[in-house]
Design an enzyme around this catalytic site. Sequence first.
Site, PDB file in Angstrom:
ATOM      1  N   LYS A 150       0.855  -1.196   0.000  1.00  0.00           N
ATOM      2  CA  LYS A 150       0.000   0.000   0.000  1.00  0.00           C
ATOM      3  C   LYS A 150       0.890   1.246   0.000  1.00  0.00           C
ATOM      4  O   LYS A 150       1.745   1.399   0.874  1.00  0.00           O
ATOM      5  CB  LYS A 150      -0.903   0.028   1.238  1.00  0.00           C
ATOM      6  CG  LYS A 150      -2.138  -0.845   1.101  1.00  0.00           C
ATOM      7  CD  LYS A 150      -3.087  -0.636   2.275  1.00  0.00           C
ATOM      8  CE  LYS A 150      -4.322  -1.491   2.137  1.00  0.00           C
ATOM      9  NZ  LYS A 150      -5.198  -1.398   3.324  1.00  0.00           N
ATOM     10  N   GLU A 169      -0.456  -1.943  16.382  1.00  0.00           N
ATOM     11  CA  GLU A 169      -0.560  -2.842  15.221  1.00  0.00           C
ATOM     12  C   GLU A 169      -0.210  -4.273  15.632  1.00  0.00           C
ATOM     13  O   GLU A 169      -0.818  -5.233  15.169  1.00  0.00           O
ATOM     14  CB  GLU A 169       0.356  -2.376  14.075  1.00  0.00           C
ATOM     15  CG  GLU A 169       0.082  -0.960  13.569  1.00  0.00           C
ATOM     16  CD  GLU A 169      -1.233  -0.797  12.793  1.00  0.00           C
ATOM     17  OE1 GLU A 169      -1.880  -1.815  12.463  1.00  0.00           O
ATOM     18  OE2 GLU A 169      -1.632   0.351  12.535  1.00  0.00           O
ATOM     19  N   ASN A 178      -7.723  -3.559   8.835  1.00  0.00           N
ATOM     20  CA  ASN A 178      -8.200  -2.186   9.065  1.00  0.00           C
ATOM     21  C   ASN A 178      -8.956  -2.049  10.380  1.00  0.00           C
ATOM     22  O   ASN A 178      -9.582  -1.012  10.628  1.00  0.00           O
ATOM     23  CB  ASN A 178      -9.097  -1.726   7.910  1.00  0.00           C
ATOM     24  CG  ASN A 178      -8.324  -1.656   6.610  1.00  0.00           C
ATOM     25  OD1 ASN A 178      -7.102  -1.532   6.624  1.00  0.00           O
ATOM     26  ND2 ASN A 178      -9.016  -1.753   5.491  1.00  0.00           N
TER      27      ASN A 178
HETATM   28  N1  GLY Z   1      -2.245  -1.385   7.061  1.00  0.00           N
HETATM   29  C1  GLY Z   1      -3.290  -2.177   6.570  1.00  0.00           C
HETATM   30  C2  GLY Z   1      -2.950  -2.936   5.319  1.00  0.00           C
HETATM   31  O1  GLY Z   1      -1.800  -2.992   4.914  1.00  0.00           O
HETATM   32  O2  GLY Z   1      -3.826  -3.467   4.715  1.00  0.00           O
END
Ligand code: GLY
Length: 283
Positions: free
Chosen positions: A144, A186, A246
């Site tokens: 991403k 996280e 998410n």
């Molecule tokens: N940070 C969430 C993902 O990489 O999907």
Amino acid sequence: MEQLTVALPERAYDIVIERGLLQQVGQQCKEVLKPGCRVAVVTDGNVAIQYGSLVQASLTQAGFTAKIFLVPAGERSKSPEVLTWLWEELLGFGLTRSDAVAALGGGMVGDLAGFAAATVLRGVDFIQIPTTLLAQVDSSIGGKTGVDFDGYKNMVGAFHHPSLVYANLSTLKTLTAEQFACGMGEVLKHGLIKNASYYEWCINQMFEIQDREVEALKTMVLESMKIKKAVVEKDPTEKGERALLNLGHTVGHAIEKLQNFQMLHGQCVALGYLCAAYISWKR
Ligand code: GLY
């Protein structure tokens, strides 16, 4: 050294986890980049002071032409304006499609540099060198990339997977308590969504983790990376299961925006988990 491979439908890339200094980064890049190519290292001022020269020297020793590109620290640099500046700088450096962009730093630098790599000259190779816990266990893996737009998080972006993720545990030792806590959000998320015993292990090891004992960090980073990698492999472009990652982010992003990006992403997401848990309990 520990190594994981992210196996995607179109190609695979490695995650290398080391400890000690970052001198090996150049050698690791030699495995995946074109010999002697240009490497544009994007970083922020805080990270550059600690690791900029080391990484540049390691890349140079490995035969690359490496140059550092500094962006201001903080979320505000994840903007179309800074991206435009970066495109100009990269082209001014003489970047060709045989060359590469590397992100040295946390999530902001990774997202911005990754999007620059995805878009300049229709895409060049990309290396992730994450130096924060959040970037190591989350944002550097999975492709991403993007910038914020019109006051909203990650509104413009692309999936552009790195050719290599080089994570060095030593960089976690110098993070502020605040930055480290952001990454822990996280880490705990990975346990909550995928592995209850890992979540319990994190709770049992809380003091070792807080003291940043290297063995505890290694186990934790590796386990979190394995969870992230497995989710990304199953759903690289977030058509389904990847949305699990998410957790807490919907409310978290709203808090980030309402606070005018003054709070750190990880702090807002941690508050988002609490809201998600509350909503879940209410329902
Ligand atoms: N940070 C969430 C993902 O990489 O999907």
